[in-house]
Design a protein around this motif. Structure first.
Motif, short mmCIF file in Angstrom:
data_model
loop_
_atom_site.label_atom_id
_atom_site.label_comp_id
_atom_site.label_asym_id
_atom_site.label_seq_id
_atom_site.Cartn_x
_atom_site.Cartn_y
_atom_site.Cartn_z
N UNK A 1 0.60 -1.47 0.37
CA UNK A 1 -0.12 -0.12 -0.28
C UNK A 1 0.94 1.44 0.05
N UNK A 2 2.01 0.91 1.06
CA UNK A 2 3.17 2.81 1.12
C UNK A 2 3.45 2.73 -0.36
N UNK A 3 4.30 1.17 -1.06
CA UNK A 3 4.75 2.03 -2.17
C UNK A 3 3.63 2.19 -3.54
N UNK A 4 2.91 1.60 -3.12
CA UNK A 4 1.17 1.77 -4.84
C UNK A 4 0.95 3.24 -4.46
N UNK A 5 0.63 4.16 -2.88
CA UNK A 5 0.37 5.61 -3.02
C UNK A 5 1.73 6.37 -2.82
N UNK B 1 1.64 9.37 -5.92
CA UNK B 1 2.16 10.69 -5.59
C UNK B 1 4.02 11.42 -6.58
N UNK B 2 4.60 10.51 -6.66
CA UNK B 2 5.88 10.75 -7.19
C UNK B 2 5.57 10.62 -8.59
N UNK B 3 5.18 9.26 -9.44
CA UNK B 3 5.00 9.20 -10.76
C UNK B 3 3.69 9.79 -11.28
N UNK B 4 2.64 9.75 -11.17
CA UNK B 4 1.14 9.71 -11.54
C UNK B 4 0.87 8.66 -11.45
#
Length: 103
Positions: free
Chosen positions: A62-66, A70-73
């Motif tokens: 979940x953290x990686x997805x978010x 946020x950073x790469x759209x």
């Protein structure tokens, strides 16, 4: 000028979630809470145990997805809970340099 820890997004994806899980331990939680606790108090050990239980593979996915959103759209791992895609990304370590986290 200092460059980032990871050279590219593939290196980030293969390393950062593993580091997240390894670095989010009860010890790191209790150490941080001790630094901000009022004088004469300390955090309960049970809270550290709950923290560690909640920073498992599902939480790192979940953290990686978010972070990707946020950073790469967008993200290559799909919606939160897509653990099989996260595992596939982490298996890309074959050929990608392993960069350990805070430990």
């Amino acid at each position: 000028m200092k460059s980032g820890k990871y050279k590219n997004h593939e290196e980030f994806g293969a390393n950062a979630p593993i580091n997240y899980r390894e670095d989010t331990t009860r010890e790191s939680y209790l150490s941080g809470m001790n630094r901000i606790a009022p004088p004469g108090t300390k955090p309960k050990a049970a809270r550290g145990e709950r923290f560690e239980e909640r920073t498992d593979h599902k939480a790192s996915t979940k953290w990686h997805h978010n972070y990707d959103v946020a950073m790469f759209g967008g993200t290559e791992i799909g919606a939160p809970g897509s653990e099989s895609k996260q595992l596939a990304l982490e298996k890309q370590l074959n050929g990608i340099e392993r960069k350990p986290g805070n430990k």
